[in-house]
Write a protein that holds these residues in place. Structure first.
Motif, PDB file in Angstrom:
ATOM      1  N   ALA A  40       0.836  -1.205   0.000  1.00  0.00           N
ATOM      2  CA  ALA A  40       0.000   0.000   0.000  1.00  0.00           C
ATOM      3  C   ALA A  40       0.867   1.251   0.000  1.00  0.00           C
ATOM      4  O   ALA A  40       0.582   2.230  -0.688  1.00  0.00           O
ATOM      5  CB  ALA A  40      -0.922  -0.012   1.216  1.00  0.00           C
ATOM      6  N   LYS A  41       1.950   1.214   0.806  1.00  0.00           N
ATOM      7  CA  LYS A  41       2.864   2.357   0.851  1.00  0.00           C
ATOM      8  C   LYS A  41       3.524   2.578  -0.507  1.00  0.00           C
ATOM      9  O   LYS A  41       3.647   3.709  -0.991  1.00  0.00           O
ATOM     10  CB  LYS A  41       3.926   2.114   1.927  1.00  0.00           C
ATOM     11  N   THR A  42       3.946   1.449  -1.143  1.00  0.00           N
ATOM     12  CA  THR A  42       4.570   1.552  -2.462  1.00  0.00           C
ATOM     13  C   THR A  42       3.600   2.127  -3.491  1.00  0.00           C
ATOM     14  O   THR A  42       3.955   2.983  -4.307  1.00  0.00           O
ATOM     15  CB  THR A  42       5.055   0.165  -2.929  1.00  0.00           C
ATOM     16  N   ALA A  43       2.356   1.621  -3.420  1.00  0.00           N
ATOM     17  CA  ALA A  43       1.339   2.118  -4.351  1.00  0.00           C
ATOM     18  C   ALA A  43       1.103   3.605  -4.154  1.00  0.00           C
ATOM     19  O   ALA A  43       0.948   4.366  -5.121  1.00  0.00           O
ATOM     20  CB  ALA A  43       0.033   1.341  -4.169  1.00  0.00           C
ATOM     21  N   LYS A  44       1.091   4.028  -2.873  1.00  0.00           N
ATOM     22  CA  LYS A  44       0.893   5.446  -2.561  1.00  0.00           C
ATOM     23  C   LYS A  44       2.057   6.270  -3.119  1.00  0.00           C
ATOM     24  O   LYS A  44       1.867   7.334  -3.717  1.00  0.00           O
ATOM     25  CB  LYS A  44       0.790   5.628  -1.046  1.00  0.00           C
ATOM     26  N   LYS A  49       4.328   9.915  -7.041  1.00  0.00           N
ATOM     27  CA  LYS A  49       5.387  10.198  -8.011  1.00  0.00           C
ATOM     28  C   LYS A  49       4.792  10.458  -9.387  1.00  0.00           C
ATOM     29  O   LYS A  49       5.217  11.372 -10.096  1.00  0.00           O
ATOM     30  CB  LYS A  49       6.362   9.019  -8.084  1.00  0.00           C
ATOM     31  N   ALA A  50       3.784   9.652  -9.760  1.00  0.00           N
ATOM     32  CA  ALA A  50       3.119   9.864 -11.045  1.00  0.00           C
ATOM     33  C   ALA A  50       2.460  11.234 -11.094  1.00  0.00           C
ATOM     34  O   ALA A  50       2.499  11.930 -12.112  1.00  0.00           O
ATOM     35  CB  ALA A  50       2.088   8.759 -11.290  1.00  0.00           C
ATOM     36  N   ALA A  51       1.863  11.625  -9.948  1.00  0.00           N
ATOM     37  CA  ALA A  51       1.223  12.935  -9.886  1.00  0.00           C
ATOM     38  C   ALA A  51       2.253  14.053 -10.048  1.00  0.00           C
ATOM     39  O   ALA A  51       2.023  15.046 -10.740  1.00  0.00           O
ATOM     40  CB  ALA A  51       0.472  13.092  -8.570  1.00  0.00           C
ATOM     41  N   GLU A  57       5.183  17.603 -16.356  1.00  0.00           N
ATOM     42  CA  GLU A  57       4.722  17.687 -17.743  1.00  0.00           C
ATOM     43  C   GLU A  57       3.904  18.953 -17.968  1.00  0.00           C
ATOM     44  O   GLU A  57       4.065  19.653 -18.974  1.00  0.00           O
ATOM     45  CB  GLU A  57       3.897  16.450 -18.102  1.00  0.00           C
ATOM     46  N   LEU A  58       3.024  19.262 -17.025  1.00  0.00           N
ATOM     47  CA  LEU A  58       2.208  20.480 -17.147  1.00  0.00           C
ATOM     48  C   LEU A  58       3.090  21.726 -17.088  1.00  0.00           C
ATOM     49  O   LEU A  58       2.858  22.700 -17.818  1.00  0.00           O
ATOM     50  CB  LEU A  58       1.160  20.516 -16.019  1.00  0.00           C
ATOM     51  N   ALA A  59       4.111  21.693 -16.231  1.00  0.00           N
ATOM     52  CA  ALA A  59       5.020  22.834 -16.135  1.00  0.00           C
ATOM     53  C   ALA A  59       5.782  23.034 -17.436  1.00  0.00           C
ATOM     54  O   ALA A  59       6.026  24.164 -17.874  1.00  0.00           O
ATOM     55  CB  ALA A  59       5.998  22.628 -14.971  1.00  0.00           C
ATOM     56  N   ILE A  60       6.152  21.929 -18.077  1.00  0.00           N
ATOM     57  CA  ILE A  60       6.854  22.009 -19.351  1.00  0.00           C
ATOM     58  C   ILE A  60       5.948  22.622 -20.413  1.00  0.00           C
ATOM     59  O   ILE A  60       6.367  23.477 -21.199  1.00  0.00           O
ATOM     60  CB  ILE A  60       7.355  20.616 -19.786  1.00  0.00           C
ATOM     61  N   ILE A  61       4.690  22.185 -20.427  1.00  0.00           N
ATOM     62  CA  ILE A  61       3.735  22.730 -21.399  1.00  0.00           C
ATOM     63  C   ILE A  61       3.550  24.226 -21.178  1.00  0.00           C
ATOM     64  O   ILE A  61       3.561  25.021 -22.118  1.00  0.00           O
ATOM     65  CB  ILE A  61       2.386  21.993 -21.292  1.00  0.00           C
ATOM     66  N   THR A 100      12.100  17.062  -5.814  1.00  0.00           N
ATOM     67  CA  THR A 100      10.936  17.737  -5.245  1.00  0.00           C
ATOM     68  C   THR A 100      11.015  17.758  -3.722  1.00  0.00           C
ATOM     69  O   THR A 100      11.867  17.115  -3.115  1.00  0.00           O
ATOM     70  CB  THR A 100       9.643  17.029  -5.666  1.00  0.00           C
ATOM     71  N   ASP A 101      10.082  18.484  -3.096  1.00  0.00           N
ATOM     72  CA  ASP A 101      10.063  18.589  -1.640  1.00  0.00           C
ATOM     73  C   ASP A 101       9.852  17.248  -0.955  1.00  0.00           C
ATOM     74  O   ASP A 101      10.299  17.034   0.167  1.00  0.00           O
ATOM     75  CB  ASP A 101       8.961  19.566  -1.204  1.00  0.00           C
ATOM     76  N   LEU A 102       9.127  16.329  -1.603  1.00  0.00           N
ATOM     77  CA  LEU A 102       8.873  15.016  -1.019  1.00  0.00           C
ATOM     78  C   LEU A 102      10.033  14.054  -1.232  1.00  0.00           C
ATOM     79  O   LEU A 102       9.973  12.894  -0.840  1.00  0.00           O
ATOM     80  CB  LEU A 102       7.589  14.411  -1.601  1.00  0.00           C
ATOM     81  N   GLY A 103      11.084  14.532  -1.897  1.00  0.00           N
ATOM     82  CA  GLY A 103      12.267  13.703  -2.044  1.00  0.00           C
ATOM     83  C   GLY A 103      12.364  12.935  -3.336  1.00  0.00           C
ATOM     84  O   GLY A 103      13.339  12.232  -3.573  1.00  0.00           O
ATOM     85  N   TYR A 104      11.339  13.035  -4.194  1.00  0.00           N
ATOM     86  CA  TYR A 104      11.396  12.308  -5.453  1.00  0.00           C
ATOM     87  C   TYR A 104      12.252  13.086  -6.442  1.00  0.00           C
ATOM     88  O   TYR A 104      12.097  14.287  -6.603  1.00  0.00           O
ATOM     89  CB  TYR A 104      10.001  12.111  -6.037  1.00  0.00           C
TER      90      TYR A 104
END
Length: 473
Positions: A40-44, A49-51, A57-61, A100-104
């Motif tokens: 569940a943690k991995t899925a979260k 990360k996908a978000a 991607e939106l920032a690039i656009i 990012t701030d979350l470390g990704y």
């Protein structure tokens, strides 16, 4: 006693053991390496990360819409604006990734959408799938290199950025409007008979001697009463002398990195004459007279610097500079023959065949009214004439300069004694051969019939071969 029911000690022990086994299995299924909680943690994490990658991607656009030629810095700014990353977050200097701030650490996305960028040196690494020029401005702490022979400068503007400060691959700057300029080195050591920056005749003669391989006796930089660049005699002389003085003092000058371009394609002389852009992925600024081109070039002025069509000697000096330091994208040294004769290896000509890997590149076979501009991505140019948008492929660049070797012919302020007119274009164009042609080779200042001034502008579709590239000093 015989009627009393109970549990034996052995049964109790067995029950406890079973319960321990069951609890162990349950705990393992919840907390183990592949446990429910871990999964569940991995899925979260994957979802988050996908978000975040979607935010990138939106920032690039958004950056592409705002800047047209976005860099990693532009994308980071968009991410900061949307609070995806904080003001303290920067790009990873080694990988070009965003943390990012979350470390990704978002890797791959920038490579996918704005190309592999070498942060700090500003060198583009190829056509790729870039939405921009593939260059990232160098941090303000870095400066342009100078020596006894050349002293490149930043025009007076707080927003001017250094794209590349490497003399071996091209010194490139970007002004506050996003226009890009390449420094053309003219060594101060060529002046052996004067130290005065007002000895204009001596300075010009030294330049002509230095670039003599690219001179043509029928063409020179002088004003004539029959001229079509719109400058009076005094204006022409003053502009020329300011150029000679500046090149003498600084050991060089800037030229547009790309041919002058427009956001919307031009199809005829009646199309609006907008302010030109010196940026990648623009439509070439065609259907324009020499006089109009000079007027438009002046609109790019930065601070106290002049912007103008090139004089003939400047074009010669550009070719000499390329001869001295230029290499094609495959590392081949540029030779005089590639400049004076066969330019097919690095120019967009009729007989040139090459692949275009840039997603934003467009082409047209006939730049006339209602003609279509089609995608050139993954396109192999056949042995035929097509006009390309600016910077369509790195194959046609050298020392950071794009499309000098064939796409459109470029107006200059050079005088010709050709009886057809007094305006000179330099360089061949997309529908000409680029080889097997002793009269219209790349280095020659050939004058084209028609397109002289507003009153003599022809309606011929051939007018679609004329463009321009400004210089700055």
């Amino acid at each position: 006693m015989k009627n009393t029911k109970g549990i034996t000690l052995m049964a109790l022990i067995v029950t406890i053991i079973v319960l321990m086994i069951l609890s162990g299995v349950t705990i393992a299924s919840l907390t183990g390496q592949k446990g429910i909680i871990k999964e569940a943690k991995t899925a979260k994490e994957l979802a988050e990360k996908a978000a975040l990658e979607e935010q990138v991607e939106l920032a690039i656009i958004k950056a592409e819409q705002k800047y047209r030629n976005p860099t990693i810095d532009n994308v980071i700014e968009e991410l900061k604006n949307n609070k995806v990353i904080s003001k303290d977050n920067q790009v990873n200097k080694e990988t070009g990734a965003i943390r990012t701030d979350l470390g990704y650490e978002i890797t791959g996305k920038l490579d996918d959408y704005i190309g592999k960028v070498s942060v700090g040196d500003g060198n583009t690494t190829g056509d790729g799938n870039q939405t921009g020029g593939g260059d990232t401005p160098i941090p303000p702490t870095q400066t342009l290199p100078t020596d006894d022979n050349t002293k490149p400068y930043l025009p007076e503007s707080e927003d001017t950025k250094i794209i590349s400060n490497n003399p071996e691959t091209g010194i490139i700057i970007q002004d506050s409007k996003g226009n890009e300029w390449v420094w053309i080195e003219v060594p101060k050591s060529i002046y052996t008979t004067t130290t005065k920056n007002t000895d204009y005749d001596v300075i010009e003669k030294a330049m002509q001697t230095y670039a003599s391989a690219y001179r043509n006796a029928s063409y020179t930089d002088k004003w004539d009463s029959i001229n079509h660049h719109g400058l009076s005699s005094s204006e022409y002389t003053e502009l020329k002398n300011s150029m000679l003085k500046s090149v003498f003092d600084n050991g060089g000058f800037y030229i547009g990195r790309y041919e002058a371009g427009t956001e919307s394609a031009r199809y005829s002389k009646t199309d609006a004459l907008v302010t030109p852009l010196i940026q990648r992925d623009k439509y070439p600024y065609i259907y324009i007279t020499c006089k109009q081109a000079q007027t438009k070039a002046k609109e790019l002025t930065i601070g106290e610097k002049n912007t103008s069509l090139m004089f003939g000697i400047q074009w010669d000096l550009v070719l000499k500079f390329i001869e001295e330091k230029g290499k094609l994208q495959d590392g081949t040294k540029v030779t005089q023959d590639m400049l004076k004769g066969n330019s097919v290896e690095w120019g967009n000509y009729y007989y040139a065949t090459f692949e275009i890997k840039r997603q934003q590149a467009l082409y047209t076979a006939t730049p006339r009214k209602n003609a279509s501009w089609d995608s050139a991505y993954n396109y192999t140019k056949p042995k035929t004439g097509i006009l390309l948008t600016t910077g369509a492929t790195d194959r046609n660049s050298v020392l950071g300069i794009y499309d000098l070797g064939g796409n459109v012919s470029e107006w200059t302020l050079e005088y010709t004694n050709n009886t057809n007119g007094k305006c000179t274009c330099r360089g061949d164009y997309y529908s000409y051969t680029g080889e097997y042609n002793p009269y219209r080779r790349f280095y020659e200042a050939y004058n084209y019939t028609g397109s002289l001034d507003d009153s003599e502008y022809t309606s011929s579709t051939a007018d679609g071969i004329y463009g321009f590239r400004p210089a700055m000093w």
